[in-house]
Motif scaffolding. Structure first.
Motif: not given
Length: 347
Positions: A176-177, A180-181, A184-185, A200
């Motif tokens: 999922a990185g 922001s990635t 978003a997930s 995060t």
């Protein structure tokens, strides 16, 4: 025939002597002359858990030691590690547990400065799932995120799930990185839960789109979740480079330990003000909050917890079949050195 054999033997001897004379001896330690440039890759340079890397540069502590240090950024720590093994980097700021998985591949790397003896991470759970998911065991059959395949966060998720009685085949791991990635997930249902770092995790909590399922940021919560400390964020480097560059290694230790002491003695606001403005992502208040959430978890002396290092191998073995079956071959002490941090001049 005898003369031909004698001639051939003579040629062989001469060739052998020539080969011996041109063989390169092992590199001698760099104990005098100009210092070597040091290229350090960071597995997410804007992550608060790796903050000492950029903060040291911003405080000019590398320059004060006479070092030329080049920092590079890559959200995927595995890529930085591969760059180091290929000789394109001298070191990596990332999780020191790679020292043990790499031992099984015949590679020797070691933590030279230990930034933290806990992961400083959190397993975040989508708020939409909070009513049904109470423990890691409840993630069976769900999508669970980590940074990237083969990363330290991948290993931690596997281990936490294994400790909860869930095999790797019984849930879906998702790369999922970060940043922001990852957000978003979580918010779009790509993952039910996942492991990540401040800012995060701080952002998700602030938005109320996720809650904390497992906290690996404090000493007590890490011991509860993993059965002991888990040294993570560090500067790790190839053993041969460290051996060949004792001056550079000592100066790196001097600079980083000075930064760790700065973190301990200054407010989150002061620290945030030293960092690049874009690290705050347009929300300085939230960035300060993420530093407050993390700063107490950093060491002040760069020394690894030896019992914690042993626990790292135990935790890895719980979720990594290769480590589990070859655990006896791992030399725990070989994965780190305290030679340089213990020689840092007292402030």
């Amino acid at each position: 025939m005898r003369s031909v054999l004698k001639a051939l033997l003579a040629v062989g001897v001469v060739t052998g002597l020539a080969a011996c004379s041109t063989a390169q001896p092992p590199a001698a330690p760099n104990t005098e002359g100009p210092l070597s440039k040091v290229r350090i890759g960071v597995g997410g340079i804007n992550k608060v858990i790796y903050m000492p890397a950029m903060l040291t540069e911003r405080l000019d502590y590398f320059k004060a030691e006479g070092l030329e240090v080049e920092l590079s950024d890559e959200q995927n720590g595995v890529n930085q590690e591969n760059e180091m093994l290929a000789g394109h980097l001298e070191g990596v700021v990332g999780f020191m547990d790679h020292a043990y998985t790499l031992q099984l591949k015949g590679k020797c790397v070691q933590s030279v400065v230990q930034f933290a003896n806990t992961p400083l991470e959190k397993v975040m759970l989508s708020s939409k799932e909070a009513s049904t998911v109470k423990t890691m065991a409840d993630l069976k059959g769900k999508k669970v995120g980590f940074t990237s395949k083969g990363s330290s966060t991948n290993a931690l998720i596997n281990s936490l799930m294994a400790k909860a009685g869930v095999k790797e085949s019984e849930f879906t791991g998702v790369a999922a990185g970060a940043g922001s990635t990852f957000i978003a997930s979580i918010e779009n249902g790509g993952i039910t839960a996942g492991i990540t770092t401040p800012p995060t995790s701080t952002t998700l909590l602030d938005k109320k789109t996720a809650t904390t399922l497992v906290d690996l940021s404090t000493v007590d919560s890490t011991k509860q979740a993993l059965g002991g400390l888990y040294p993570a964020s560090s500067l790790y480097m190839p053993c041969e480079w460290v051996k060949a560059h004792p001056r550079e290694s000592q100066k790196l230790a001097n600079a980083f330990v000075k930064t760790l002491q700065y973190i301990a003695s200054h407010s989150a606001e002061d620290i945030a003000a030293k960092m690049p403005a874009d690290y705050a992502g347009g929300n300085q208040q939230l960035y300060v909050a993420s530093i407050k959430e993390t700063k107490a978890g950093f060491t002040t002396d760069g020394v690894i917890d030896a019992d914690g290092a042993r626990n790292v191998v135990e935790v890895l073995a719980a979720g990594n079949p290769d480590v589990a079956s070859n655990k006896a071959q791992i030399d725990v002490a070989k994965g780190y050195t305290t030679e340089f941090v213990t020689k840092v001049p007292k402030a």
